[in-house]
Design a protein around this motif. Structure first.
Motif, PDB file in Angstrom:
ATOM      1  N   UNK A 176       0.803  -1.222  -0.155  1.00  0.00           N
ATOM      2  CA  UNK A 176      -0.101  -0.110  -0.132  1.00  0.00           C
ATOM      3  C   UNK A 176       0.921   1.145   0.191  1.00  0.00           C
ATOM      4  N   UNK A 177       2.125   1.247   0.956  1.00  0.00           N
ATOM      5  CA  UNK A 177       2.813   2.333   0.721  1.00  0.00           C
ATOM      6  C   UNK A 177       3.396   2.607  -0.518  1.00  0.00           C
ATOM      7  N   UNK A 178       3.956   1.523  -0.985  1.00  0.00           N
ATOM      8  CA  UNK A 178       4.408   1.536  -2.448  1.00  0.00           C
ATOM      9  C   UNK A 178       3.494   2.137  -3.521  1.00  0.00           C
ATOM     10  N   UNK A 179       2.286   1.808  -3.572  1.00  0.00           N
ATOM     11  CA  UNK A 179       1.204   2.217  -4.420  1.00  0.00           C
ATOM     12  C   UNK A 179       1.086   3.747  -4.185  1.00  0.00           C
ATOM     13  N   UNK A 180       0.660   3.834  -3.168  1.00  0.00           N
ATOM     14  CA  UNK A 180       0.198   5.270  -2.666  1.00  0.00           C
ATOM     15  C   UNK A 180       1.241   6.204  -3.157  1.00  0.00           C
ATOM     16  N   UNK A 181       2.451   5.860  -2.796  1.00  0.00           N
ATOM     17  CA  UNK A 181       3.715   6.800  -3.026  1.00  0.00           C
ATOM     18  C   UNK A 181       3.784   6.875  -4.553  1.00  0.00           C
TER      19      UNK A 181
ATOM     20  N   UNK B  83       9.542   7.981 -14.803  1.00  0.00           N
ATOM     21  CA  UNK B  83       9.716   6.467 -14.703  1.00  0.00           C
ATOM     22  C   UNK B  83      10.086   6.142 -13.347  1.00  0.00           C
ATOM     23  N   UNK B  84      11.107   7.156 -12.766  1.00  0.00           N
ATOM     24  CA  UNK B  84      11.808   6.860 -11.522  1.00  0.00           C
ATOM     25  C   UNK B  84      10.979   7.548 -10.105  1.00  0.00           C
ATOM     26  N   UNK B  85       9.894   8.384 -10.413  1.00  0.00           N
ATOM     27  CA  UNK B  85       9.380   8.903  -9.274  1.00  0.00           C
ATOM     28  C   UNK B  85       8.626   7.929  -8.531  1.00  0.00           C
ATOM     29  N   UNK B  86       7.983   7.112  -9.093  1.00  0.00           N
ATOM     30  CA  UNK B  86       7.382   5.946  -8.364  1.00  0.00           C
ATOM     31  C   UNK B  86       7.961   5.488  -7.379  1.00  0.00           C
ATOM     32  N   UNK B  87       9.129   4.698  -7.568  1.00  0.00           N
ATOM     33  CA  UNK B  87      10.282   4.217  -6.566  1.00  0.00           C
ATOM     34  C   UNK B  87      10.687   5.012  -5.822  1.00  0.00           C
TER      35      UNK B  87
ATOM     36  N   UNK C   9       7.936   6.180  -3.289  1.00  0.00           N
ATOM     37  CA  UNK C   9       7.714   5.101  -2.568  1.00  0.00           C
ATOM     38  C   UNK C   9       8.731   4.770  -1.399  1.00  0.00           C
ATOM     39  N   UNK C  10       9.738   4.659  -1.868  1.00  0.00           N
ATOM     40  CA  UNK C  10      11.164   4.526  -0.978  1.00  0.00           C
ATOM     41  C   UNK C  10      11.151   5.693   0.225  1.00  0.00           C
ATOM     42  N   UNK C  11      10.837   6.661  -0.292  1.00  0.00           N
ATOM     43  CA  UNK C  11      10.895   8.069   0.932  1.00  0.00           C
ATOM     44  C   UNK C  11       9.639   7.757   1.866  1.00  0.00           C
TER      45      UNK C  11
ATOM     46  N   UNK D 122      -4.957   1.024  -0.454  1.00  0.00           N
ATOM     47  CA  UNK D 122      -5.495  -0.002   0.483  1.00  0.00           C
ATOM     48  C   UNK D 122      -6.936  -0.219  -0.153  1.00  0.00           C
ATOM     49  N   UNK D 123      -7.887   0.971  -0.713  1.00  0.00           N
ATOM     50  CA  UNK D 123      -9.188   0.552  -1.368  1.00  0.00           C
ATOM     51  C   UNK D 123      -9.086  -0.423  -2.450  1.00  0.00           C
ATOM     52  N   UNK D 124      -8.088  -0.115  -3.468  1.00  0.00           N
ATOM     53  CA  UNK D 124      -7.727  -1.215  -4.456  1.00  0.00           C
ATOM     54  C   UNK D 124      -7.430  -2.640  -4.102  1.00  0.00           C
TER      55      UNK D 124
END
Length: 322
Positions: free
Chosen positions: A10-15, A74-78, A81-83, A311-313
């Motif tokens: 959930x953290x990774x997807x939301x980020x 491309x890279x903002x997702x990881x 998410x990491x942050x 979390x919803x998905x």
């Protein structure tokens, strides 16, 4: 009370969702920030953010404002998410004793998050800066060529027109890996740490405490608008606070220079030359642009993060039966 732990997916997807939306909205302002920070006093192409964006549209078209956006998207997702995940991870483990996090522990959690994210941030910024600043350097060369052509108008050999050769992130990556190895993509790592660690130390505790002001009780989430405003205020404050480090990082990571622009051998050399040749106010170049970028970026991030879209998905997925 210990911070509520949210699942890692959930953290990774939301980020990731927050990063994609935020970057799409504010990337033109980020491009103006990079160009304003990189120009030195002797060769000023732009007088302000609006002047930079207007000239960019005139010379490069509307999509010129989004040069380098593909790298970020491309890279903002990881990266985001990491942050966010790292900050929650450190907050959770620092509050295992069940007590409320002290300010020092909140700052330590932010420090850990900022340190973790540079794994992705450094190469992302490295590639993005080359693409963003290419238009400024090309425009400067065209201006110099035009001036040379005017001064030698009576001569037989007029100056040749400058044609910009556009490079891609893939080409830059290949060249850096071929010539310098993986270290080429991590040029400016020290300056990136110098910016991102203090940023996270300021941002996360400030956001957490501002957001608590909108909570009716410790067990109830603050309204989404409180999370948004808290993210905006904390983000812009942290962004301006570390802007001198961002100027240094941008200068160090730029591979190509404009006409008669200084080169730098490291953080101290860059700091000294900027101070001596451009004055202390040069460290605030692009500060309001950076605040305008970071404020909505982190405001959007915190709203999505606290609403819990992931979390919803994830709850809609079929549960595994034991």
């Amino acid at each position: 009370m210990a911070d509520k732990q949210i699942s890692l997916p959930a953290k990774l997807i939301n980020g990731g969702i927050a990063g994609l939306i935020g970057v799409t909205c504010v990337f033109p302002i980020d491009l103006a920030k990079t160009r304003l920070q990189n120009q030195q006093n002797g060769q000023r192409m732009y007088s302000s953010m609006s002047d930079c964006l207007i000239k960019t549209i005139r010379s490069e078209g509307y999509f010129g404002m989004y040069r380098g956006a593909a790298v970020n998207l491309t890279l903002v997702t990881p990266e985001k998410a990491i942050k966010l995940a790292a900050n929650d991870f450190f907050r959770y483990h620092l509050s295992k004793d069940g007590k409320k996090l002290t300010l020092l522990r909140e700052m330590l959690a932010g420090c850990g998050a900022g340190t973790c994210q540079v794994i992705v941030t450094t190469p992302m910024e490295m590639l993005k800066i080359q693409l963003q600043d290419a238009g400024r350097i090309a425009a400067q060369k065209k201006l110099m060529a035009a001036q040379a052509q005017l001064s030698s108008a009576t001569s037989a050999g007029a100056a040749e027109s400058v044609v910009e050769t556009r490079t891609t992130a893939t080409q830059i990556t290949r060249e850096l890996l071929r010539s310098k190895g993986i270290a080429g993509l991590y040029k400016g790592l020290g300056a990136t740490l110098l910016r991102d660690v203090p940023f996270s130390i300021v941002y996360f505790p400030l956001f957490a405490n501002l957001n608590k002001l909108g909570q009716k009780s410790p067990d109830v989430k603050a309204p989404f608008y409180v999370s948004f405003l808290s993210g905006c205020l904390a983000g812009s404050t942290a962004a301006v606070a570390v802007n001198p480090c961002d100027v240094i990082k941008t200068r160090l990571q730029s591979l190509k220079r404009g006409v008669n622009e200084d080169t730098y051998s490291g953080i101290l050399d860059c700091t000294r030359k900027i101070w001596q040749k451009e004055g202390p106010l040069a460290f605030l170049k692009g500060a309001y642009c950076r605040a305008l970028v970071i404020a909505p970026l982190f405001g959007i991030a915190q709203v999505i993060y606290f609403i819990g879209i992931a979390e919803f998905f994830l709850d809609m997925l079929p549960k595994r039966r034991d």
